[in-house]
Design a protein around this motif. Sequence first.
Motif, PDB file in Angstrom:
ATOM      1  N   GLY A 140      -5.706  13.064  -2.095  1.00 37.64           N
ATOM      2  CA  GLY A 140      -6.332  11.962  -1.368  1.00 37.64           C
ATOM      3  C   GLY A 140      -5.355  11.184  -0.512  1.00 37.64           C
ATOM      4  O   GLY A 140      -5.761  10.296   0.245  1.00 37.64           O
ATOM      5  N   ASN A 141      -4.049  11.501  -0.612  1.00 35.19           N
ATOM      6  CA  ASN A 141      -3.059  10.833   0.242  1.00 35.19           C
ATOM      7  C   ASN A 141      -3.137  11.406   1.654  1.00 35.19           C
ATOM      8  O   ASN A 141      -3.329  12.612   1.818  1.00 35.19           O
ATOM      9  N   ASP A 175     -11.129   5.843  11.821  1.00 36.02           N
ATOM     10  CA  ASP A 175     -12.558   6.007  11.532  1.00 36.02           C
ATOM     11  C   ASP A 175     -13.290   4.675  11.690  1.00 36.02           C
ATOM     12  O   ASP A 175     -14.323   4.449  11.094  1.00 36.02           O
ATOM     13  N   ASP A 187       0.824  -1.205   0.000  1.00 40.26           N
ATOM     14  CA  ASP A 187       0.000   0.000   0.000  1.00 40.26           C
ATOM     15  C   ASP A 187       0.862   1.260   0.000  1.00 40.26           C
ATOM     16  O   ASP A 187       0.418   2.325   0.417  1.00 40.26           O
ATOM     17  N   TYR A 222      -6.390   8.048  10.045  1.00 41.39           N
ATOM     18  CA  TYR A 222      -7.305   7.016   9.533  1.00 41.39           C
ATOM     19  C   TYR A 222      -8.013   6.297  10.674  1.00 41.39           C
ATOM     20  O   TYR A 222      -8.311   5.112  10.575  1.00 41.39           O
ATOM     21  N   ARG A 242      -6.594   1.901  17.163  1.00 42.81           N
ATOM     22  CA  ARG A 242      -7.283   2.184  15.899  1.00 42.81           C
ATOM     23  C   ARG A 242      -8.498   1.285  15.691  1.00 42.81           C
ATOM     24  O   ARG A 242      -9.541   1.726  15.255  1.00 42.81           O
ATOM     25  N   ASN A 293     -17.904   3.178   5.357  1.00 41.99           N
ATOM     26  CA  ASN A 293     -16.761   2.534   4.690  1.00 41.99           C
ATOM     27  C   ASN A 293     -15.491   2.794   5.478  1.00 41.99           C
ATOM     28  O   ASN A 293     -14.627   3.543   5.034  1.00 41.99           O
ATOM     29  N   PRO A 294     -15.353   2.212   6.664  1.00 44.40           N
ATOM     30  CA  PRO A 294     -14.152   2.481   7.461  1.00 44.40           C
ATOM     31  C   PRO A 294     -12.882   2.053   6.720  1.00 44.40           C
ATOM     32  O   PRO A 294     -12.916   1.134   5.910  1.00 44.40           O
ATOM     33  N   THR A 295     -11.790   2.758   6.993  1.00 38.40           N
ATOM     34  CA  THR A 295     -10.522   2.460   6.333  1.00 38.40           C
ATOM     35  C   THR A 295     -10.029   1.087   6.775  1.00 38.40           C
ATOM     36  O   THR A 295      -9.799   0.868   7.955  1.00 38.40           O
ATOM     37  N   PRO A 296      -9.893   0.153   5.836  1.00 33.19           N
ATOM     38  CA  PRO A 296      -9.373  -1.151   6.249  1.00 33.19           C
ATOM     39  C   PRO A 296      -7.879  -1.067   6.519  1.00 33.19           C
ATOM     40  O   PRO A 296      -7.221  -0.099   6.131  1.00 33.19           O
ATOM     41  N   CYS A 297      -7.366  -2.074   7.172  1.00 33.73           N
ATOM     42  CA  CYS A 297      -5.932  -2.116   7.420  1.00 33.73           C
ATOM     43  C   CYS A 297      -5.199  -2.265   6.107  1.00 33.73           C
ATOM     44  O   CYS A 297      -5.667  -2.928   5.206  1.00 33.73           O
ATOM     45  N   CYS A 298      -4.031  -1.632   5.989  1.00 31.66           N
ATOM     46  CA  CYS A 298      -3.177  -1.761   4.798  1.00 31.66           C
ATOM     47  C   CYS A 298      -3.949  -1.420   3.538  1.00 31.66           C
ATOM     48  O   CYS A 298      -3.786  -2.071   2.499  1.00 31.66           O
ATOM     49  N   ALA A 299      -4.830  -0.432   3.637  1.00 28.28           N
ATOM     50  CA  ALA A 299      -5.606  -0.058   2.465  1.00 28.28           C
ATOM     51  C   ALA A 299      -4.732   0.717   1.508  1.00 28.28           C
ATOM     52  O   ALA A 299      -3.758   1.331   1.892  1.00 28.28           O
ATOM     53  N   ASP A 300      -5.126   0.682   0.259  1.00 27.81           N
ATOM     54  CA  ASP A 300      -4.506   1.551  -0.710  1.00 27.81           C
ATOM     55  C   ASP A 300      -5.250   2.871  -0.593  1.00 27.81           C
ATOM     56  O   ASP A 300      -6.188   3.139  -1.316  1.00 27.81           O
ATOM     57  N   HIS A 301      -4.848   3.679   0.407  1.00 26.20           N
ATOM     58  CA  HIS A 301      -5.695   4.781   0.866  1.00 26.20           C
ATOM     59  C   HIS A 301      -6.094   5.728  -0.242  1.00 26.20           C
ATOM     60  O   HIS A 301      -7.191   6.229  -0.275  1.00 26.20           O
ATOM     61  N   ALA A 302      -5.171   6.001  -1.149  1.00 25.59           N
ATOM     62  CA  ALA A 302      -5.387   7.107  -2.081  1.00 25.59           C
ATOM     63  C   ALA A 302      -6.251   6.695  -3.268  1.00 25.59           C
ATOM     64  O   ALA A 302      -6.590   7.525  -4.082  1.00 25.59           O
ATOM     65  N   VAL A 345     -18.985   4.842  10.399  1.00 20.13           N
ATOM     66  CA  VAL A 345     -18.916   5.294   9.012  1.00 20.13           C
ATOM     67  C   VAL A 345     -19.256   4.116   8.099  1.00 20.13           C
ATOM     68  O   VAL A 345     -19.021   2.966   8.447  1.00 20.13           O
TER      69      VAL A 345
END
Lengths: 582, 211
Positions: free
Chosen positions: A386-387, A300, A117, A298, A252, B201-210, B199
């Motif tokens: 978005g980063n 959330d 990632d 992050y 988290r 769509n919570p941010t998953p672990c090791c997400a490709d955030h961008a 929320v």
Amino acid sequence: MEHHDHAHPHDHDDHAGGHIHPHTHSHAPTELEPALDLQVDDSELPPSELGRRNFLRKAGLLGAGLAASSVLSTATAGTAAAAGVTPPAGRPPADPPRGGYRWLTGDHHIHTQFSPDAQYRVIDQVRHANAYGLDWMVITDHGTVQHAKIGVEKVNPDIVLARQAVKDTLVYQGLEWNIPAAEHGTVFVHPGRNEVSVLKQFENSYDGTVKSAGANTPQNEALAIAGLHFLADSIDQRRVQDALMLANHPARKGIDSPHEIRGWRDAEPRIAIGMEGAPGHQAAGIPKPFGPGSGRGYYDNSPDPVASFPGYPLESYRTFGGFDWMTSTVGGLWDSLLAEGKPWWITANSDSHQVWADTSQRGPGSDFTTNGYYNDPVHITAPQLGNGDFWPGYYSRTHVGAKGFSYAAVMDGMRAGRVWVDHGGLLDSLDVRLTAGGHQTSLGGVLTARRGTPVTLQIRINPAQHPNWSQFLPALAKVDVIRGAVTGPVSNKDTFTAPETRVVKTYDVSGQSKVIVLNYNLGRLDDGFYVRLRGSDGKRLAVGLNGATVDPAGPKMDTVGDADPWDDLWFYSNPMWILPSR
Amino acid sequence: MSPFTQTPATSNSTLVAGVDLLTMTEPDADAVLHELARELAALGILDPTLGTHRAQLTDGAHIALSIEIPITDPVQAWALLQELLPAPQHRPPGMSLGNRRSGPTDLHSSAASAAADHAARRGGRAAYFPGIDHLTGAITVRDLLTGSSIEQVSVLAGGDADPDTILQTRDFVRPRWIAGHLVLPVQPGPDGTLVPFEVPNPTPCCADHAR
């Protein structure tokens, strides 16, 4: 604050952290006293020293950080050269060393193109970290099947080259461990001939993803402990000179239960020394359209009925002033460990994967699954708003009091708890001393004194003198002294409250742009206690989760989707203890 | 609780059943329950309240479901649920309604616990509830309370929400049973609004955030 030279008798009651010297001179701290030196067997101690050791042991205060002796041999020139380590001088310190230490700034949580990632080359991260002022850094790519097979080896030549190319930033190789049954953690080792083989064996044997051991089961919790034992054994067998583990973004997802955190620390206090007080991804809360519009860090998430510790409140899934709930809550989980007398330190890191507003993307034609890395990044025109991350050193900083500019010294300083953290370049320096009966200790230290001895806290702060990387001069508005009673070991390992910890003093330091000197009278020593510091730009304050009598003006919960990290800055110090000797 | 404790009903007009399909994630549980709500609606059975609950077995935790339907005849309700619920892959489902049980003992026990927590309103989370379909876009806290079965809106690290405050629902509202009430935890959002704590769509672990 006036400093007076005074003689330092060598039979005093200060611990290994070294007593604090006036600024007029500095030299290395004294040797460890016998009672604190675990290399000295009980049978070799005189009765008085043995009594003291037993007292500290009973109080849970003998171990990592409080007995900072190193069992490690220094690396031979051969092994150091093999790892591309030339003992560097480092950059000249901006200030004279404080308290006999050089405060070296770093970050133990950084990703590269070897993470699924992330995207940057090792040298990209190292050059940025160096430019933004970091003295040390750890490359921590995610534990994955590809990393265990390919990346853990393939990244090493890049790290070795970066060590040679950028001499005044120390670059450790580590990995981001998927702790079995729990969250991520940083694991890193002292450079040397076996740095790769130890990390590779560790990852292949103990990583939760590689071993499919992520589920919240007793067997997986035991595998995590076994991994820490492996790291300790690697030191004892002289395979690596040193190794450390810290829990990353611990609250988290609510999956680091209190008993797991205690379990790691208690199993290997030499190795498992702390956690991220503030997570990375500090740009993630910048509102749309300027940023990701997510939770700061992050953060959330909400409780997962399957994986999360059911006792954690909903608030624990959010950050407060950018800091994790475990750290930001006065009288919360962190304090519950400190009140037990357990050394457990906090850090602040970038978790840099993809940098906010950066104009690059992964190299085209990448095949991470096959290759174990992404192709080198390429330039693009559109800034990537978005980063959610910053470059290492740009926003989050972990400051370590080290005896010198070396890999070993930084690790020793971290293990000793000589660490404070800040965001947005809030402070240039922090010098804290706890004084009783003519003796002093600094961050991470423990003093002993007779009951009735007056105890004072001396704080010396240099606020920021130059604009930070966002081009403004941050202004410290207040400093809080937080004090907690040492109440001893808990019977319930899932305890996460410390009812006898509170903010006891708040200094308004608004408008003080030059050196800030504060002297706080902690009264006469009765039962043991600890103190720690916290400070803020004062932009976002709220009553703490345990009420106004505990924390009347603490960090406010960060707004998901609207958190400008530059408009809400904090610093935190690690604690110091003082205990009655009789 | 023992396998044969009577599950209390929340009112005279509804029954609460528990079901354990060994569901592992909340999104999966929500999907099962929303599909069940559609099938009940097709049969003219409206306004169910369907919940998710932590279920602990010896080898770890998973999610059990609770189902409150406006039917007073347990025989009819039991038959309906046996009919409508999906068959899981590995083990038969555990089901519980009053003193009726089916499936493996461990699973009908966790099903009974889920039903009991729902009926006593002391734990769990409502994935579907009366009024949920109207909770879309931006609405006031007052309208949310009057237009649904949610009884309280509670601000994290705060207190009760001001009724005139705008809540950005994000079309995803998941209240929780806390101390006898169906409560929606919310938190401050952008521009003085409130947003639900959970929320979509919570941010998953090791997400490709961008991306």
